[in-house]
Motif scaffolding. Structure first.
Motif, PDB file in Angstrom:
ATOM      1  N   ARG A 207     -46.098 -19.429  33.975  1.00 13.90           N
ATOM      2  CA  ARG A 207     -46.666 -20.524  33.179  1.00 13.90           C
ATOM      3  C   ARG A 207     -46.746 -20.145  31.706  1.00 13.90           C
ATOM      4  O   ARG A 207     -46.584 -20.994  30.823  1.00 13.90           O
ATOM      5  N   GLU A 208     -46.980 -18.861  31.450  1.00 14.24           N
ATOM      6  CA  GLU A 208     -47.027 -18.392  30.056  1.00 14.24           C
ATOM      7  C   GLU A 208     -45.670 -18.562  29.388  1.00 14.24           C
ATOM      8  O   GLU A 208     -45.570 -18.988  28.235  1.00 14.24           O
ATOM      9  N   LYS A 211     -45.064 -22.195  28.730  1.00 19.96           N
ATOM     10  CA  LYS A 211     -45.816 -22.610  27.541  1.00 19.96           C
ATOM     11  C   LYS A 211     -45.059 -22.248  26.265  1.00 19.96           C
ATOM     12  O   LYS A 211     -44.942 -23.059  25.339  1.00 19.96           O
ATOM     13  N   ARG A 212     -44.500 -21.037  26.231  1.00 20.61           N
ATOM     14  CA  ARG A 212     -43.730 -20.620  25.063  1.00 20.61           C
ATOM     15  C   ARG A 212     -42.470 -21.462  24.911  1.00 20.61           C
ATOM     16  O   ARG A 212     -42.050 -21.792  23.797  1.00 20.61           O
ATOM     17  N   LYS A 214     -42.131 -24.603  25.870  1.00 23.05           N
ATOM     18  CA  LYS A 214     -42.552 -25.920  25.378  1.00 23.05           C
ATOM     19  C   LYS A 214     -42.846 -25.886  23.891  1.00 23.05           C
ATOM     20  O   LYS A 214     -42.572 -26.838  23.169  1.00 23.05           O
ATOM     21  N   GLU A 215     -43.397 -24.766  23.422  1.00 18.96           N
ATOM     22  CA  GLU A 215     -43.687 -24.637  21.990  1.00 18.96           C
ATOM     23  C   GLU A 215     -42.395 -24.545  21.188  1.00 18.96           C
ATOM     24  O   GLU A 215     -42.295 -25.093  20.087  1.00 18.96           O
ATOM     25  N   GLU A 227     -43.051 -26.821  35.015  1.00 15.87           N
ATOM     26  CA  GLU A 227     -44.489 -26.599  35.072  1.00 15.87           C
ATOM     27  C   GLU A 227     -45.099 -27.350  36.258  1.00 15.87           C
ATOM     28  O   GLU A 227     -45.914 -26.795  37.012  1.00 15.87           O
TER      29      GLU A 227
END
Length: 382
Positions: A207-208, A211-212, A214-215, A227
């Protein structure tokens, strides 16, 4: 008398400077003679001497000596220093610190030396990779990283070579180097997500990475899909739904959030909720391609699956009657699907899959002219 004293003082100063640089100069001479063990002894003494340790030339010379040790093909020479590559790189960078102006002599020379040393290992790695000697390739690319730790080229090639070996742990290490260096590539993110999720089964780390991703790629829907899929894999369905609903409450005008909720509901088998969410996304943004595409596919599949089910029925009178009723209902479904496939095709005009879906939908809905036109368009594309 004063003039004589001044000359004497100047000579003393020159003598002192010469004495200070004696070890460095001797190390240079020994390097030229390829006496690297002796050169190393001289230069190591010089970098620990109060008189020469803060001289850029001292550190540049040390870098040259250690670089020569590192790149020697003689095993006995390499044995002089186990960390010759790192010592060479550290020495050149120290010279640059002492002469921070990029145009100053030893700063510029050190920059050239670092790039030259990096180039040696990059070329060695490339040759090994071309020869399919992937283990050697990884080692050589890793050496290039010891010279320039933030280099994305070496990290990428080392990671790919490690993949060829099937060594996912090592490839992940180099791919994480890429992310840390600011290298943004979707495939690298996807590889690391799969690595953490499937091999390491570290869902928090996966998930980390998501997240990166998606950023780095805020418009990339695939990260959101992954996700949701990950949350489902963890049996965190309610958590996924709640998170999306909370996000929608905070950003009701965000079509991607509505799309994610639709995708999640599809995964859960709640087709009606999925359709409602996709429609909401299109209300917010009529040009939301992914929502239009999924709506088209849902409506098409609903009709096509009914036809397939009817075709699988037996030949008895009762089954034939049931099949006819199902095909009739499927025709109505195809008619209902027309505006959805048309809208999706309008937003994805070059998508061959959508063109084929739309053609079949037209044909089954009784719009033969439109179906024929699309058929000719598809033929011309071939």
């Amino acid at each position: 008398m004063k003039k004589s004293l001044l000359i004497i003082c100047m000579m003393l100063g020159m003598a002192t400077a010469f004495a200070q640089n004696k070890a460095v100069n001797k190390a240079e001479q020994l390097l030229k003679q390829n006496k690297l063990s002796e050169a190393k002894e001289q230069i190591d003494a010089a970098v620990n001497d109060e008189k020469t340790k803060d001289k850029a030339k001292t550190w540049y010379t040390r870098g040259q000596i250690y670089a020569a040790i590192a790149t020697s093909e003689d095993a006995s020479v390499k044995a002089i220093s186990e960390n010759a590559i790192a010592e060479a790189a550290q020495s050149f960078r120290k010279a640059q610190e002492l002469e921070p102006n990029p145009t100053s002599p030893f700063n510029a020379l050190s920059d050239q030396a670092l790039n030259g040393l990096w180039g040696v290992y990059i070329n060695n790695g490339a040759k090994a990779y071309e020869a399919q000697n992937y283990e050697v390739a990884v080692v050589e690319f890793d050496k290039a990283l010891q010279v320039i730790p933030t280099d994305t080229t070496a990290s990428l090639y080392a990671g790919v070579a490690a993949q060829q070996l099937g060594d996912r742990d090592r490839s992940a290490k180099y791919f994480y180097n890429l992310l840390d260096a600011g290298y943004a590539d979707k495939d690298i993110f996807y590889t690391l997500i799969a690595y953490e999720r499937d091999q390491k089964q570290d869902y928090a780390k996966a998930r980390e990475v998501i997240k990166r991703g998606k950023e780095a790629f805020p418009d990339e829907v695939e990260f959101r899909k992954q996700e949701v899929a990950l949350l489902l894999k963890e049996d965190k369905t309610s958590e996924a739904v709640n998170e999306l609903k909370q996000a929608i409450s905070a950003e009701p005008k965000n079509p991607d959030l509505h799309f994610n909720l639709g995708y999640l509901n599809e995964e859960l088998g709640d087709q009606a909720a999925a359709i409602a969410a996709y429609k909401k996304a299109l209300e917010v943004d009529p040009t939301h391609k992914n929502s239009a595409f999924n709506l088209a596919v849902i409506h098409y599949n609903r009709a096509a699956d009914l036809v397939k089910e009817a075709n699988n029925l037996g030949l008895s009178k009762e089954e034939a009657k049931k099949g006819a009723e199902m095909r009739k209902r499927a025709t109505e479904y195809f008619k209902e699907a027309v505006p959805y496939v048309e809208n999706a095709l309008r937003l994805h005009p070059d998508n061959r899959t959508l063109m084929e879906i739309t053609m079949v939908t037209y044909d089954r809905a009784g719009e033969k002219a439109k179906a024929d036109a699309l058929s000719k368009q598809l033929d011309s594309m071939e």
